[in-house]
Design a protein around this motif. Structure first.
Motif, PDB file in Angstrom:
ATOM      1  N   SER A   1      -3.181   8.820  -3.486  1.00 25.96           N
ATOM      2  CA  SER A   1      -2.485  10.050  -3.103  1.00 25.96           C
ATOM      3  C   SER A   1      -2.818  11.227  -4.007  1.00 25.96           C
ATOM      4  O   SER A   1      -2.208  12.281  -3.876  1.00 25.96           O
ATOM      5  CB  SER A   1      -0.966   9.824  -3.101  1.00 25.96           C
ATOM      6  N   ASP A   2      -3.756  11.077  -4.912  1.00 26.59           N
ATOM      7  CA  ASP A   2      -4.172  12.194  -5.786  1.00 26.59           C
ATOM      8  C   ASP A   2      -5.149  13.098  -5.041  1.00 26.59           C
ATOM      9  O   ASP A   2      -6.323  12.759  -4.884  1.00 26.59           O
ATOM     10  CB  ASP A   2      -4.866  11.661  -7.050  1.00 26.59           C
ATOM     11  N   TYR A   3      -4.673  14.255  -4.594  1.00 24.80           N
ATOM     12  CA  TYR A   3      -5.530  15.200  -3.886  1.00 24.80           C
ATOM     13  C   TYR A   3      -5.341  16.618  -4.407  1.00 24.80           C
ATOM     14  O   TYR A   3      -5.406  17.580  -3.649  1.00 24.80           O
ATOM     15  CB  TYR A   3      -5.252  15.145  -2.377  1.00 24.80           C
ATOM     16  N   GLY A   4      -5.105  16.767  -5.689  1.00 26.72           N
ATOM     17  CA  GLY A   4      -4.977  18.094  -6.265  1.00 26.72           C
ATOM     18  C   GLY A   4      -3.840  18.862  -5.627  1.00 26.72           C
ATOM     19  O   GLY A   4      -2.726  18.349  -5.435  1.00 26.72           O
ATOM     20  N   ALA A   5      -4.117  20.112  -5.277  1.00 24.63           N
ATOM     21  CA  ALA A   5      -3.101  20.980  -4.684  1.00 24.63           C
ATOM     22  C   ALA A   5      -2.935  20.754  -3.189  1.00 24.63           C
ATOM     23  O   ALA A   5      -2.039  21.355  -2.576  1.00 24.63           O
ATOM     24  CB  ALA A   5      -3.467  22.445  -4.941  1.00 24.63           C
ATOM     25  N   ASP A   6      -3.771  19.916  -2.582  1.00 23.91           N
ATOM     26  CA  ASP A   6      -3.712  19.692  -1.138  1.00 23.91           C
ATOM     27  C   ASP A   6      -2.601  18.703  -0.801  1.00 23.91           C
ATOM     28  O   ASP A   6      -2.841  17.531  -0.495  1.00 23.91           O
ATOM     29  CB  ASP A   6      -5.054  19.192  -0.619  1.00 23.91           C
ATOM     30  N   ALA A   7      -1.378  19.188  -0.834  1.00 22.75           N
ATOM     31  CA  ALA A   7      -0.218  18.322  -0.633  1.00 22.75           C
ATOM     32  C   ALA A   7      -0.231  17.658   0.736  1.00 22.75           C
ATOM     33  O   ALA A   7       0.308  16.553   0.897  1.00 22.75           O
ATOM     34  CB  ALA A   7       1.069  19.125  -0.814  1.00 22.75           C
ATOM     35  N   ILE A   8      -0.841  18.287   1.721  1.00 23.48           N
ATOM     36  CA  ILE A   8      -0.866  17.693   3.053  1.00 23.48           C
ATOM     37  C   ILE A   8      -1.590  16.360   3.040  1.00 23.48           C
ATOM     38  O   ILE A   8      -1.195  15.404   3.716  1.00 23.48           O
ATOM     39  CB  ILE A   8      -1.511  18.664   4.083  1.00 23.48           C
ATOM     40  N   TYR A   9      -2.644  16.234   2.238  1.00 22.59           N
ATOM     41  CA  TYR A   9      -3.361  14.968   2.152  1.00 22.59           C
ATOM     42  C   TYR A   9      -2.547  13.929   1.377  1.00 22.59           C
ATOM     43  O   TYR A   9      -2.584  12.739   1.685  1.00 22.59           O
ATOM     44  CB  TYR A   9      -4.725  15.177   1.500  1.00 22.59           C
ATOM     45  N   THR A  10      -1.831  14.375   0.363  1.00 20.45           N
ATOM     46  CA  THR A  10      -0.948  13.466  -0.364  1.00 20.45           C
ATOM     47  C   THR A  10       0.113  12.900   0.566  1.00 20.45           C
ATOM     48  O   THR A  10       0.404  11.698   0.556  1.00 20.45           O
ATOM     49  CB  THR A  10      -0.285  14.203  -1.540  1.00 20.45           C
ATOM     50  N   LYS A  11       0.693  13.753   1.395  1.00 17.43           N
ATOM     51  CA  LYS A  11       1.695  13.295   2.364  1.00 17.43           C
ATOM     52  C   LYS A  11       1.081  12.336   3.376  1.00 17.43           C
ATOM     53  O   LYS A  11       1.671  11.304   3.713  1.00 17.43           O
ATOM     54  CB  LYS A  11       2.314  14.498   3.085  1.00 17.43           C
ATOM     55  N   MET A  12      -0.082  12.684   3.896  1.00 17.25           N
ATOM     56  CA  MET A  12      -0.754  11.827   4.871  1.00 17.25           C
ATOM     57  C   MET A  12      -1.032  10.440   4.284  1.00 17.25           C
ATOM     58  O   MET A  12      -0.755   9.405   4.912  1.00 17.25           O
ATOM     59  CB  MET A  12      -2.071  12.454   5.296  1.00 17.25           C
ATOM     60  N   SER A  13      -1.594  10.406   3.090  1.00 20.46           N
ATOM     61  CA  SER A  13      -1.964   9.136   2.482  1.00 20.46           C
ATOM     62  C   SER A  13      -0.736   8.291   2.185  1.00 20.46           C
ATOM     63  O   SER A  13      -0.727   7.075   2.426  1.00 20.46           O
ATOM     64  CB  SER A  13      -2.757   9.403   1.197  1.00 20.46           C
ATOM     65  N   THR A  14       0.304   8.924   1.665  1.00 25.82           N
ATOM     66  CA  THR A  14       1.531   8.193   1.353  1.00 25.82           C
ATOM     67  C   THR A  14       2.160   7.613   2.611  1.00 25.82           C
ATOM     68  O   THR A  14       2.625   6.465   2.629  1.00 25.82           O
ATOM     69  CB  THR A  14       2.527   9.130   0.644  1.00 25.82           C
ATOM     70  N   ALA A  15       2.170   8.390   3.689  1.00 24.76           N
ATOM     71  CA  ALA A  15       2.742   7.909   4.946  1.00 24.76           C
ATOM     72  C   ALA A  15       1.884   6.816   5.564  1.00 24.76           C
ATOM     73  O   ALA A  15       2.392   5.818   6.086  1.00 24.76           O
ATOM     74  CB  ALA A  15       2.908   9.074   5.917  1.00 24.76           C
ATOM     75  N   SER A  16       0.559   6.989   5.520  1.00 23.44           N
ATOM     76  CA  SER A  16      -0.315   5.984   6.137  1.00 23.44           C
ATOM     77  C   SER A  16      -0.268   4.666   5.385  1.00 23.44           C
ATOM     78  O   SER A  16      -0.459   3.594   5.989  1.00 23.44           O
ATOM     79  CB  SER A  16      -1.750   6.504   6.205  1.00 23.44           C
ATOM     80  N   LEU A  17       0.000   4.705   4.081  1.00 22.16           N
ATOM     81  CA  LEU A  17       0.080   3.471   3.296  1.00 22.16           C
ATOM     82  C   LEU A  17       1.153   2.537   3.861  1.00 22.16           C
ATOM     83  O   LEU A  17       0.970   1.313   3.878  1.00 22.16           O
ATOM     84  CB  LEU A  17       0.377   3.798   1.835  1.00 22.16           C
ATOM     85  N   VAL A  18       2.249   3.109   4.344  1.00 24.71           N
ATOM     86  CA  VAL A  18       3.313   2.292   4.935  1.00 24.71           C
ATOM     87  C   VAL A  18       2.780   1.498   6.127  1.00 24.71           C
ATOM     88  O   VAL A  18       3.046   0.302   6.268  1.00 24.71           O
ATOM     89  CB  VAL A  18       4.489   3.193   5.363  1.00 24.71           C
ATOM     90  N   GLU A  19       1.993   2.163   6.990  1.00 24.77           N
ATOM     91  CA  GLU A  19       1.441   1.497   8.165  1.00 24.77           C
ATOM     92  C   GLU A  19       0.403   0.444   7.783  1.00 24.77           C
ATOM     93  O   GLU A  19       0.325  -0.634   8.385  1.00 24.77           O
ATOM     94  CB  GLU A  19       0.829   2.523   9.113  1.00 24.77           C
ATOM     95  N   TRP A  20      -0.439   0.754   6.806  1.00 25.68           N
ATOM     96  CA  TRP A  20      -1.434  -0.236   6.378  1.00 25.68           C
ATOM     97  C   TRP A  20      -0.751  -1.486   5.825  1.00 25.68           C
ATOM     98  O   TRP A  20      -1.187  -2.617   6.082  1.00 25.68           O
ATOM     99  CB  TRP A  20      -2.349   0.363   5.320  1.00 25.68           C
ATOM    100  N   LYS A  21       0.313  -1.290   5.056  1.00 21.57           N
ATOM    101  CA  LYS A  21       1.018  -2.437   4.491  1.00 21.57           C
ATOM    102  C   LYS A  21       1.663  -3.281   5.585  1.00 21.57           C
ATOM    103  O   LYS A  21       1.663  -4.518   5.518  1.00 21.57           O
ATOM    104  CB  LYS A  21       2.057  -1.969   3.479  1.00 21.57           C
ATOM    105  N   LYS A  22       2.218  -2.620   6.602  1.00 23.51           N
ATOM    106  CA  LYS A  22       2.794  -3.363   7.726  1.00 23.51           C
ATOM    107  C   LYS A  22       1.720  -4.171   8.444  1.00 23.51           C
ATOM    108  O   LYS A  22       1.919  -5.344   8.790  1.00 23.51           O
ATOM    109  CB  LYS A  22       3.448  -2.395   8.714  1.00 23.51           C
ATOM    110  N   LEU A  23       0.579  -3.547   8.689  1.00 20.38           N
ATOM    111  CA  LEU A  23      -0.514  -4.241   9.363  1.00 20.38           C
ATOM    112  C   LEU A  23      -0.974  -5.436   8.536  1.00 20.38           C
ATOM    113  O   LEU A  23      -1.229  -6.524   9.068  1.00 20.38           O
ATOM    114  CB  LEU A  23      -1.670  -3.272   9.603  1.00 20.38           C
ATOM    115  N   SER A  24      -1.071  -5.255   7.237  1.00 20.01           N
ATOM    116  CA  SER A  24      -1.524  -6.320   6.345  1.00 20.01           C
ATOM    117  C   SER A  24      -0.542  -7.480   6.331  1.00 20.01           C
ATOM    118  O   SER A  24      -0.941  -8.652   6.338  1.00 20.01           O
ATOM    119  CB  SER A  24      -1.706  -5.772   4.929  1.00 20.01           C
ATOM    120  N   ALA A  25       0.752  -7.151   6.342  1.00 22.31           N
ATOM    121  CA  ALA A  25       1.775  -8.201   6.288  1.00 22.31           C
ATOM    122  C   ALA A  25       1.737  -9.096   7.516  1.00 22.31           C
ATOM    123  O   ALA A  25       2.099 -10.282   7.444  1.00 22.31           O
ATOM    124  CB  ALA A  25       3.158  -7.566   6.143  1.00 22.31           C
TER     125      ALA A  25
END
Length: 389
Positions: free
Chosen positions: A95-119
């Motif tokens: 989630s480290d994307y400098g000042a581009d908070a939109i990418y930080t939000k995207m990555s943090t939100a998508s991580l939830v879905e990836w973890k669900k898929l993995s489980a």
């Protein structure tokens, strides 16, 4: 299409996040439900056709399916094929994307879905290795990353040189001032994850075809799939390096495809300090000449790469062998930063590509002539191309 319209800023809140990156609310699903600007029109075979079964396309198809849409997913080479940007062994997610908070939000939100898929998968798709991003001095990118995490109230550990040396003795941190550590992030098993996602899409009633798709036909609601016309209310093109071929006039000035090479190293026998569980995935800012890698996961080897853009690549015709110059540069860096791997043999390589945009942002936008056609692709250039390999 004006250059400003190809950035995340114009459209990401409206059409991008749920489909293209999988979780932010609203967006792509709402856009794909739209019939464009010309009125309801005739009944068509599909609600949505998605071209490209990589990460963007597979998640877009899945989210639209969840919204009750009848979706056709098409890819000429199969999900996450060896020539696709979503193919290969692993990808870093952070989630480290400098000042581009939109990418930080995207990555943090998508991580939830990836973890669900993995489980739910038979084999793990996500490995929570943590991500360590370290710097030899404070730079604007790191400062902005810290500020973004503080503003969004997201966890991020800032470790000084002493903490780095104590916590991660495998690295030589001689010239390093501090690091940013994201304990909840890690490594995705790339090809396996996309294949699993497409299999779930099909088992839930979606349709996947391994077939060659054309650009849109004149009505804007049709395209050819292995020569046969198919119609849909909405068409989403998420086909990575092949996007500019389907839209040459529109996208050739805005996308450039570069060759990217990486290698795998065999740690010494009996030494588990470079394996998952002992070592995080990592990135070295290195004065702007960024190196990154991942621990030895599932016996594949310790991964190492240089994030510098390579030469232009034709994704269909070029042979995929790393150059001797790449091996030499990686060897020099490896022995400087990881003394425990000095002399360790290279045991594998990977050559794929970045689909880069002209302004460094995602391409997520409607077609300028056909509002029911959505284009999704490219990779942001804010020190983040390392997430693509």
């Amino acid at each position: 299409m004006a250059k400003s319209n190809t950035t995340r800023r114009a459209v990401v809140a409206g059409i991008a996040a749920t489909g293209a990156v999988s979780t932010l609310p609203g967006g792509m699903v709402a856009a794909a439900q739209s019939k464009g600007t010309e009125g309801p029109g005739p009944k068509r075979a599909w609600d949505v056709i998605v071209v490209g079964a990589g990460v963007f396309g597979a998640w877009t198809a899945t989210q639209l399916q969840r919204a009750g849409k009848k979706v056709l997913l098409v890819d000429g080479r199969g999900p996450a094929s060896v020539r696709a940007s979503s193919g290969g062994e692993t990808r870093l997610i952070r989630s480290d994307y400098g000042a581009d908070a939109i990418y930080t939000k995207m990555s943090t939100a998508s991580l939830v879905e990836w973890k669900k898929l993995s489980a739910d998968a038979g084999l793990p798709l996500f490995h929570q290795t943590g991500i360590l991003f370290f710097f030899n001095e404070m730079v604007d990118y790191a400062r902005a990353s810290i500020e973004t995490h503080q503003r969004l109230k997201l966890p991020l550990e800032v470790l000084d040189a002493a903490a780095l040396k104590k916590g991660f003795p495998q690295f030589d941190f001689t010239d390093i001032e501090f690091g940013l550590y994201e304990v909840g992030f890690g490594v995705l098993m790339a090809r396996r994850s996309v294949i699993q996602l497409v299999e779930r899409f099909v088992s839930a009633g979606g349709t996947f075809r391994q077939a060659e798709a054309s650009g849109p036909l004149e009505d804007g609601h049709s395209l050819r799939v292995n020569g046969r016309a198919e119609t849909a209310d909405t068409i989403v093109y998420a086909c990575g390096p092949w996007m500019e071929r389907l839209f040459p006039t529109l996208l050739a000035p805005r996308l450039f495809i570069t060759r990217q090479e990486l290698a795998f190293v065999a740690p010494p026998a009996g030494n588990s300090s470079f394996a998952h569980g002992s070592l995080p995935a990592w990135a070295d800012y290195n004065g702007g000449d960024l190196f990154y890698g991942a621990p030895d996961i599932e016996g594949r080897g310790f991964k190492i790469a240089n994030d510098k853009h390579g030469p232009a690549i034709n994704p269909d015709t070029e042979e995929r062998h790393a150059s001797q110059a790449t091996y030499s540069k990686l060897r020099q860096y490896l022995e400087m930063r990881f003394p425990g791997l000095k002399g360790a043999p290279f045991v594998g390589e990977r050559v794929c590509q970045y689909t880069n945009s002209s302004n460094g942002d995602f391409l997520i936008d409607r077609h300028p002539e056909f509002k029911n056609i959505i284009l999704v692709g490219a990779v942001p250039a804010t020190a983040s191309n390392m997430a693509r390999k």
